[in-house]
Design a protein around this motif. Structure first.
Motif, PDB file in Angstrom:
ATOM      1  N   THR A  27       0.969  -1.165  -0.055  1.00 27.79           N
ATOM      2  CA  THR A  27      -0.057   0.022   0.025  1.00 27.79           C
ATOM      3  C   THR A  27       0.788   1.237   0.140  1.00 27.79           C
ATOM      4  N   HIS A  49      -0.402  -3.994   8.167  1.00 25.35           N
ATOM      5  CA  HIS A  49       0.158  -2.744   8.379  1.00 25.35           C
ATOM      6  C   HIS A  49      -0.848  -1.714   9.041  1.00 25.35           C
ATOM      7  N   ARG A  50      -2.035  -1.792   8.709  1.00 26.57           N
ATOM      8  CA  ARG A  50      -2.828  -0.747   9.408  1.00 26.57           C
ATOM      9  C   ARG A  50      -3.020  -1.049  11.112  1.00 26.57           C
ATOM     10  N   SER A  51      -3.104  -2.214  11.375  1.00 23.15           N
ATOM     11  CA  SER A  51      -3.071  -2.203  13.091  1.00 23.15           C
ATOM     12  C   SER A  51      -2.007  -2.084  13.463  1.00 23.15           C
ATOM     13  N   ALA A  54      -0.873   2.322  12.601  1.00 24.68           N
ATOM     14  CA  ALA A  54      -2.020   3.397  12.130  1.00 24.68           C
ATOM     15  C   ALA A  54      -1.919   4.639  13.123  1.00 24.68           C
ATOM     16  N   HIS A  73       3.674   0.645   2.796  1.00 28.91           N
ATOM     17  CA  HIS A  73       3.469  -0.538   3.602  1.00 28.91           C
ATOM     18  C   HIS A  73       3.392  -1.918   2.979  1.00 28.91           C
ATOM     19  N   ASP A  75       2.454  -5.713   3.641  1.00 28.49           N
ATOM     20  CA  ASP A  75       1.938  -6.894   4.452  1.00 28.49           C
ATOM     21  C   ASP A  75       2.340  -8.296   3.815  1.00 28.49           C
ATOM     22  N   GLU A  80      -3.213 -10.011   5.326  1.00 27.03           N
ATOM     23  CA  GLU A  80      -3.814  -8.843   5.309  1.00 27.03           C
ATOM     24  C   GLU A  80      -5.359  -9.125   5.756  1.00 27.03           C
ATOM     25  N   SER A 327      -7.862   9.045  10.615  1.00 27.01           N
ATOM     26  CA  SER A 327      -7.900   8.041   9.560  1.00 27.01           C
ATOM     27  C   SER A 327      -6.344   7.898   9.093  1.00 27.01           C
TER      28      SER A 327
END
Length: 329
Positions: A27, A49-51, A54, A73, A75, A80, A327
């Protein structure tokens, strides 16, 4: 495998990049900057990557950094959100093979060099990448790095633990401190919920528990040849391992940051402090030299104090709020 060069994926869109060890989701945020490395993140087991990142990249002060770099990013395969389960008997890539995926990704996206940010398993993978491909790594931020191989006593202990605990519980114990496990913060509860729908996390966990030694040395073939920021939270399950890694690395290239109130995941619990440390790290590499001091530094809500026993060790003291997360990229 013949890989076709391309441009980074559209901002915020995850694109599978083919590698010899399976597709890895990448990403991207921002645009390539001529003469500058990309920032590349790699998450810990149990995260995508988000968790994992972020709160760090949602922090207001981090936006100044991300405006100056292309952010990628990565994963690992099958980690994912929404990934289908791999079939029984699937051989998941080893940690070294995960490191060897990264040259494929960089070639595919026409990226020549990176500053890596990794946590736990991701820190191990990026450190291995730095050892194997030093020409492609300008700097590394390694959170909760544990460079030791799993010995037979560790293996036996994990087997015994596995008889009484689920894989997800073992992963949570790897990620968070004992005090956090006793009184779960929101981040722990969110990871626990995520693990309930992550069918392949146990495969990466098995690779972590069968890893070989990273082989870090101060000089020679096992030396990281770039600036390194080692980060660990106080009371982290990886505190002793990170201290041991610090002792093995070149003191002229390495800074060690033990974060007060950092717990097991300082990028989640103390994003403001880690943002400030990262900003200094990037400035020390010669990027963003004219950047203003962070709001955190200006208000003196955090301080860096030298450890008299190890002048290259730094500890952020006095907790501070990390700002309202928005976000994230």
């Amino acid at each position: 495998m013949e890989l076709q060069e391309t441009t980074p994926p559209p901002p915020g869109k995850a694109v599978p990049v083919p590698t010899p060890f399976g597709p890895a989701l990448v990403t991207a945020h921002g645009e390539p900057r001529p003469g500058r490395p990309a920032l590349l993140t790699f998450p810990d087991v149990g995260h995508d990557h988000r968790s994992c990142f972020a709160p760090l990249f949602a922090h207001p002060e981090m936006s100044e950094i991300t405006r100056n770099f292309l952010l990628l990013h990565v994963d690992p395969p099958g980690m994912e959100d929404g990934a289908p389960p791999y079939p029984d008997g699937y051989q998941y890539p080893s940690l070294e093979q995960l490191a060897e995926m990264l040259p494929c990704i960089l070639h595919h996206l026409s990226i020549t060099s990176i500053i890596g940010i990794g946590v736990g398993v991701g820190a191990f993978v990026l450190a291995k990448f730095g050892l194997l491909h030093p020409e492609a790594v300008e700097g590394l931020v390694l959170v909760n790095l544990d460079a030791k191989a799993r010995g037979w006593m560790d293996w036996a202990a994990s087997k015994i633990s596995g008889l009484t605990s689920s894989v997800n519980e073992l992963i949570l114990a790897h990620l968070f401190s004992q005090s956090e496990l006793s009184a779960p913060p929101p981040a722990l509860r969110e990871v626990r919920d995520r693990l309930a729908g992550a069918p392949n996390a146990g495969l990466l966990w098995a690779m972590w528990n069968s890893r070989g030694d990273l082989g870090l040395e101060r000089s020679g073939a096992g030396a990281l040849r770039c600036p390194v920021l080692l980060v660990v939270g106080d009371h982290s399950p990886h505190e002793d391992a990170a201290v041991e890694c610090n002792a093995k690395l070149d003191p002229t290239q390495t800074s060690f940051l033990k974060m007060a109130d950092g717990g097991g995941q300082p990028q989640l619990s103390q994003p403001a402090k880690l943002t400030e440390a990262f900003k200094y790290f990037v400035q020390g590499m010669g990027y963003m030299a004219a950047s203003a001091m962070t709001r955190l530094s200006r208000s003196r809500t955090a301080s860096l104090s030298a450890d008299p026993q190890r002048t290259r060790s730094r500890t952020l003291s006095r907790g501070s709020a990390g700002g309202d997360p928005k976000s994230p990229p």
